[in-house]
Design an enzyme around this catalytic site. Structure first.
Site, short mmCIF file in Angstrom:
data_model
loop_
_atom_site.label_atom_id
_atom_site.label_comp_id
_atom_site.label_asym_id
_atom_site.label_seq_id
_atom_site.Cartn_x
_atom_site.Cartn_y
_atom_site.Cartn_z
N LYS A 129 0.93 -1.09 0.14
CA LYS A 129 0.00 -0.06 -0.03
C LYS A 129 0.98 1.09 0.08
CE LYS A 129 -4.49 1.29 0.29
NZ LYS A 129 -5.75 0.40 -0.13
N ASP A 169 -7.17 4.55 -4.23
CA ASP A 169 -7.73 4.46 -2.95
C ASP A 169 -8.17 5.89 -2.80
OD1 ASP A 169 -7.88 2.54 -0.35
OD2 ASP A 169 -7.29 4.40 0.32
P1 NDP Z 1 -13.01 8.11 -1.98
O1 NDP Z 1 -11.84 9.19 -1.92
O2 NDP Z 1 -13.61 7.81 -3.56
O3 NDP Z 1 -14.07 8.35 -1.28
C1 NDP Z 1 -14.17 8.40 0.27
C2 NDP Z 1 -15.32 8.70 0.89
O4 NDP Z 1 -15.23 8.71 2.12
C3 NDP Z 1 -15.60 10.05 0.76
O5 NDP Z 1 -17.10 10.47 0.44
C4 NDP Z 1 -15.02 10.93 1.84
O6 NDP Z 1 -15.75 12.26 2.23
C5 NDP Z 1 -15.36 9.89 2.93
N1 NDP Z 1 -14.50 10.07 4.00
C6 NDP Z 1 -12.91 10.11 3.93
N2 NDP Z 1 -12.47 10.33 4.99
C7 NDP Z 1 -13.80 10.78 6.04
C8 NDP Z 1 -13.68 10.93 7.43
N3 NDP Z 1 -12.52 11.20 8.03
N4 NDP Z 1 -15.09 11.23 7.83
C9 NDP Z 1 -16.13 11.10 6.93
N5 NDP Z 1 -16.00 10.86 5.76
C10 NDP Z 1 -14.78 10.48 5.18
O7 NDP Z 1 -12.24 6.50 -1.45
P2 NDP Z 1 -12.84 5.37 -1.86
O8 NDP Z 1 -14.31 5.10 -2.05
O9 NDP Z 1 -11.91 4.48 -2.83
O10 NDP Z 1 -12.28 4.42 -0.41
C11 NDP Z 1 -13.17 4.37 0.77
C12 NDP Z 1 -12.73 3.08 1.63
O11 NDP Z 1 -12.84 1.90 0.75
C13 NDP Z 1 -11.46 3.26 2.08
O12 NDP Z 1 -11.36 2.80 3.42
C14 NDP Z 1 -10.54 2.56 0.90
O13 NDP Z 1 -9.27 2.10 1.88
C15 NDP Z 1 -11.47 1.33 0.88
N6 NDP Z 1 -11.30 0.64 -0.21
C16 NDP Z 1 -11.20 1.19 -1.36
C17 NDP Z 1 -10.99 0.32 -2.77
C18 NDP Z 1 -11.22 0.99 -3.97
O14 NDP Z 1 -11.01 0.34 -5.11
N7 NDP Z 1 -11.26 2.47 -4.16
C19 NDP Z 1 -10.52 -1.02 -2.77
C20 NDP Z 1 -10.71 -1.47 -1.25
C21 NDP Z 1 -11.07 -0.74 -0.11
P3 NDP Z 1 -14.78 13.64 1.84
O15 NDP Z 1 -14.95 13.68 0.39
O16 NDP Z 1 -15.69 14.65 2.49
O17 NDP Z 1 -13.61 13.50 2.53
#
Ligand code: NDP
Length: 449
Positions: A129, A169
């Site tokens: 990662k 991510d």
């Molecule tokens: P994105 O950046 O596309 O979206 C993240 C989302 O989570 C946004 O809506 C963001 O809101 C919100 N968020 C982030 N930090 C916080 C926080 N501290 N409090 C509240 N909301 C928060 O990321 P992904 O959708 O790609 O990833 C989401 C999760 O899934 C992570 O844990 C990632 O590691 C996991 N994941 C992702 C994969 C992928 O293929 N993308 C694969 C496997 C796991 P805001 O815009 O306000 O920050």
């Protein structure tokens, strides 16, 4: 047996002592080691060869300076990370996260989780990662591009389709992968598609990769429902986040007959009792890079925005945390259980705190961990690597069928392994043990390296 359990305890104490201040990493290690006591009791060879101790130490950790110039001509300095955790099963594989909270402990927790997740997919990929404390939010297109170019100028020497293959991510989507891949290609003078996944469809990407983590999460959830002779019909679901994973989880839940009544971002949550309008959400979040508060305004009377509210206040049958680590704590878990929530699946990585998971287990809420549930993203990345290696490209339908089959196999593997180790129905033990055994056996076969 007690002395073997003690072996695992000793390893955890050593990890905590040797990695001070890395709380999320300690949490992730504890969560896995906790499940391994029955395994070391059955397999003393894992103790003799120090497999678990070796697994807790990354093969390589890279930390580097990322200097770049912002639109006002000021020099900005960020920190870049890549933790190449374990390559017993294949090249290091795992995403890059760009978020101000990123530090070494967070990258190590994510890399550690990735080892077991990748193993569960049954595909030939190791775990790693990376990321940076760079915040893309509010930055112009050219600032994001300059940052990505500087990041790759250092990282490229560590990457390659047989070495280390990053993906996206939090904060890293197709746009960022494009700038990173462009710089890699420019420096190496080679079009090595298999070096990064999550590429655009016209330049080596795979169908379904964008949707894969969210869709895969819901396929896993669907298997859980089927195992309990239930379906999505009539179920109200709360999904946290509104990024890549959340959006496509919502879309698939609706396709399968459930209703997602709330989602969120770091500014608060939106409640939409008739069901989140996923096309509008995509427009707001993907095309305009807006907030869920904008969604609520555009949606009109149907939706209510609760600024800084916790999305877990909304009653539901199923909760799917898809935002970030430790976003659902003990109080949230108690509230969910009390309001009638019966299933929680982790779309994000480690979104539920250990105390929240304990509440679920004590109150009969069925729970499944991220390393199994969200493995569809990396599995489809591995399918992208397969297509790149054979210069092939599959249709959306063909790729989605493969994703659904992979998720069904992972679900089956979790339950079968949990049964074998006397923990029937325990998805956490099943995922940790099944993921561990495959990597551990490969490490034994490869010798002490
Ligand atoms: P994105 O950046 O596309 O979206 C993240 C989302 O989570 C946004 O809506 C963001 O809101 C919100 N968020 C982030 N930090 C916080 C926080 N501290 N409090 C509240 N909301 C928060 O990321 P992904 O959708 O790609 O990833 C989401 C999760 O899934 C992570 O844990 C990632 O590691 C996991 N994941 C992702 C994969 C992928 O293929 N993308 C694969 C496997 C796991 P805001 O815009 O306000 O920050």
């Amino acid at each position: 047996m007690p002395e073997l359990h003690e072996h695992v305890e000793r390893i955890y104490a050593e990890v905590a002592r040797r990695n001070p201040g890395e709380d999320e990493f300690h949490q992730a290690v504890f969560e896995v080691l906790h499940s391994l006591s029955p395994v070391v009791s059955k397999h003393p060879e894992y103790v003799d060869s120090a497999v678990i101790r070796r697994l807790c130490e990354p093969e390589r950790q890279i930390i580097f300076r990322v200097p770049w110039v912002d639109d006002d001509g000021n020099v900005q300095i960020n920190r870049g990370f890549r933790v190449e955790f374990n390559s017993a099963l294949g090249p290091f594989k795992g995403g890059l996260r760009f978020h101000p909270s990123v530090n070494l402990g967070i990258v190590k927790f994510l890399g550690f989780e990735q080892i077991f997740k990748n193993s569960l997919t049954g595909m030939p990929i190791g775990g790693g990662k990376g990321g940076s404390d760079f915040d893309p939010k509010g930055r112009s297109e050219s600032e994001v591009m300059r940052f990505c170019q500087s990041f790759m100028t250092e990282l490229y020497r560590h990457l390659g389709e047989y070495t280390d293959v990053p993906a996206g991510d939090i904060g890293v989507g197709t746009r960022e992968i494009g700038y990173l891949f462009g710089q890699y290609k420019r420096i190496t003078n080679r079009y090595e598609s298999g070096t990064l996944t999550g590429k655009g469809l016209t330049w080596g990407g795979s169908q379904v990769r964008t949707e894969a983590t969210g869709y895969g999460t819901v396929y896993f959830l669907n298997e859980m429902l089927r195992a309990g002779r239930q379906s999505f019909e009539g179920k109200q679901v709360v999904v946290s986040g509104s990024g890549n994973v959340a959006i496509y989880a919502i879309q698939k839940i609706h396709q399968l007959g459930g209703t997602v009544v709330a989602c969120s971002d770091s500014g608060g949550y939106v409640r939409d009792q008739t069901g989140i309008d996923v096309e509008l959400l995509k427009e707001v979040k993907e095309a305009r890079r807006g907030r869920v508060s904008d969604y609520a305004i555009l949606r009109g009377d149907e939706a209510t925005f609760v600024e800084h509210g916790r999305v877990w206040e909304v009653p539901c049958d199923i909760a799917v945390p898809c935002a970030t680590q430790n976003e659902l704590d003990e109080d949230d878990a108690l509230r969910l259980a009390k309001s009638g929530c019966r299933i929680v699946v982790e779309g994000a990585n480690m979104p539920c705190t250990p105390k929240a998971v304990k509440v679920f287990s004590e109150s009969g809420v069925l729970f499944a961990p991220g390393k199994a549930v969200n493995a569809g993203g990396v599995a489809t990345s591995a399918l992208e690597m397969q297509q790149n290696a054979s210069r092939d490209s599959w249709t959306f339908q063909e790729t989605e069928v493969r994703l659904a089959e992979i998720m069904s196999r992972i679900h089956e593997r979790c339950l079968t392994t949990a049964d074998q180790y006397d923990r029937p129905g325990d998805y956490v033990s099943g995922a940790n043990i099944a993921g561990f055994i495959q990597v551990a056996d490969a490490m034994l076969a490869l010798g002490v390296i």
